[in-house]
Design a protein around this motif. Structure first.
Motif, PDB file in Angstrom:
ATOM      1  N   VAL A  37       5.776 -35.015  24.519  1.00 18.75           N
ATOM      2  CA  VAL A  37       5.377 -35.843  25.653  1.00 18.75           C
ATOM      3  C   VAL A  37       4.509 -35.055  26.625  1.00 18.75           C
ATOM      4  CG1 VAL A  37       6.235 -37.147  27.643  1.00 18.75           C
ATOM      5  CG2 VAL A  37       7.378 -37.347  25.438  1.00 18.75           C
ATOM      6  N   LYS A  38       4.894 -33.830  26.925  1.00 19.51           N
ATOM      7  CA  LYS A  38       4.160 -33.029  27.912  1.00 19.51           C
ATOM      8  C   LYS A  38       2.993 -32.254  27.322  1.00 19.51           C
ATOM      9  CE  LYS A  38       7.985 -32.413  31.088  1.00 19.51           C
ATOM     10  NZ  LYS A  38       8.830 -31.468  31.818  1.00 19.51           N
ATOM     11  N   THR A  39       3.170 -31.692  26.121  1.00 19.61           N
ATOM     12  CA  THR A  39       2.173 -30.751  25.599  1.00 19.61           C
ATOM     13  C   THR A  39       1.462 -31.225  24.337  1.00 19.61           C
ATOM     14  OG1 THR A  39       3.726 -29.559  24.180  1.00 19.61           O
ATOM     15  CG2 THR A  39       3.555 -28.829  26.484  1.00 19.61           C
ATOM     16  N   GLU A  40       1.975 -32.257  23.689  1.00 17.60           N
ATOM     17  CA  GLU A  40       1.483 -32.730  22.389  1.00 17.60           C
ATOM     18  C   GLU A  40       1.681 -31.689  21.285  1.00 17.60           C
ATOM     19  OE1 GLU A  40      -2.547 -34.061  23.025  1.00 17.60           O
ATOM     20  OE2 GLU A  40      -1.852 -35.974  23.824  1.00 17.60           O
ATOM     21  N   ASN A  41       2.507 -30.696  21.554  1.00 16.77           N
ATOM     22  CA  ASN A  41       2.821 -29.650  20.581  1.00 16.77           C
ATOM     23  C   ASN A  41       4.318 -29.595  20.346  1.00 16.77           C
ATOM     24  OD1 ASN A  41       0.163 -28.443  20.152  1.00 16.77           O
ATOM     25  ND2 ASN A  41       0.322 -27.871  22.310  1.00 16.77           N
ATOM     26  N   MET A  42       4.687 -29.174  19.159  1.00 20.05           N
ATOM     27  CA  MET A  42       6.091 -28.949  18.846  1.00 20.05           C
ATOM     28  C   MET A  42       6.469 -27.532  19.277  1.00 20.05           C
ATOM     29  SD  MET A  42       6.261 -30.461  15.028  1.00 20.05           S
ATOM     30  CE  MET A  42       5.806 -32.133  14.643  1.00 20.05           C
ATOM     31  N   ARG A  43       7.713 -27.369  19.689  1.00 16.13           N
ATOM     32  CA  ARG A  43       8.188 -26.039  20.084  1.00 16.13           C
ATOM     33  C   ARG A  43       8.622 -25.264  18.839  1.00 16.13           C
ATOM     34  NH1 ARG A  43      12.581 -27.049  24.661  1.00 16.13           N
ATOM     35  NH2 ARG A  43      13.693 -27.578  22.764  1.00 16.13           N
ATOM     36  N   ALA A  75       7.040 -37.802  15.145  1.00 15.41           N
ATOM     37  CA  ALA A  75       6.770 -36.457  15.675  1.00 15.41           C
ATOM     38  C   ALA A  75       5.768 -35.707  14.802  1.00 15.41           C
ATOM     39  CB  ALA A  75       8.064 -35.663  15.800  1.00 15.41           C
ATOM     40  N   CYS A  76       5.879 -35.853  13.505  1.00 14.45           N
ATOM     41  CA  CYS A  76       4.962 -35.168  12.587  1.00 14.45           C
ATOM     42  C   CYS A  76       3.551 -35.710  12.694  1.00 14.45           C
ATOM     43  CB  CYS A  76       5.475 -35.305  11.148  1.00 14.45           C
ATOM     44  SG  CYS A  76       7.078 -34.566  10.877  1.00 14.45           S
ATOM     45  N   ARG A  77       3.421 -36.994  12.929  1.00 10.74           N
ATOM     46  CA  ARG A  77       2.095 -37.606  13.013  1.00 10.74           C
ATOM     47  C   ARG A  77       1.426 -37.373  14.365  1.00 10.74           C
ATOM     48  NH1 ARG A  77       5.123 -41.816  10.853  1.00 10.74           N
ATOM     49  NH2 ARG A  77       5.001 -42.928  12.831  1.00 10.74           N
ATOM     50  N   GLN A  78       2.187 -37.247  15.432  1.00 10.48           N
ATOM     51  CA  GLN A  78       1.632 -37.180  16.781  1.00 10.48           C
ATOM     52  C   GLN A  78       1.298 -35.772  17.240  1.00 10.48           C
ATOM     53  OE1 GLN A  78       4.612 -39.185  19.069  1.00 10.48           O
ATOM     54  NE2 GLN A  78       4.003 -41.196  18.358  1.00 10.48           N
ATOM     55  N   ALA A  79       1.904 -34.768  16.660  1.00 11.56           N
ATOM     56  CA  ALA A  79       1.699 -33.403  17.117  1.00 11.56           C
ATOM     57  C   ALA A  79       0.323 -32.881  16.765  1.00 11.56           C
ATOM     58  CB  ALA A  79       2.768 -32.494  16.516  1.00 11.56           C
TER      59      ALA A  79
END
Length: 80
Positions: A37-43, A75-79
């Motif tokens: 939501v904030k970074t468009e990246n996974m941690r 999550a996999c598609r949006q990151a």
């Protein structure tokens, strides 16, 4: 037998079927989509937890003699 692993934004789910009958299921909460939501990246920590869960579920399928398919959801598609 066929195992299906669903990699979602909040959890990784496993369902193993023998024909049309579900014979085993498991769930691991990995929170893969937490940073999207904030970074468009996974941690990194969430990615590592998800990889560990997938690996464990693949081993469970192997022990049951089931083939396995893995599907990634939002999550996999949006990151990035």
């Amino acid at each position: 037998m066929n195992g299906i692993i669903d990699v979602g934004s909040n959890s990784v789910r496993l369902a193993v079927f023998d024909g049309d009958k579900e014979i085993y299921s498991d769930l691991s909460t990995t929170r893969l989509g937490t940073g999207l939501v904030k970074t468009e990246n996974m941690r990194d920590e969430d990615i590592a937890n998800t990889v560990f869960a997938i690996s464990r579920f693949v081993k469970e399928c192997e022990q049951l003699g089931a083939s396995v398919d893995v599907f990634g959801t939002a999550a996999c598609r949006q990151a990035k």
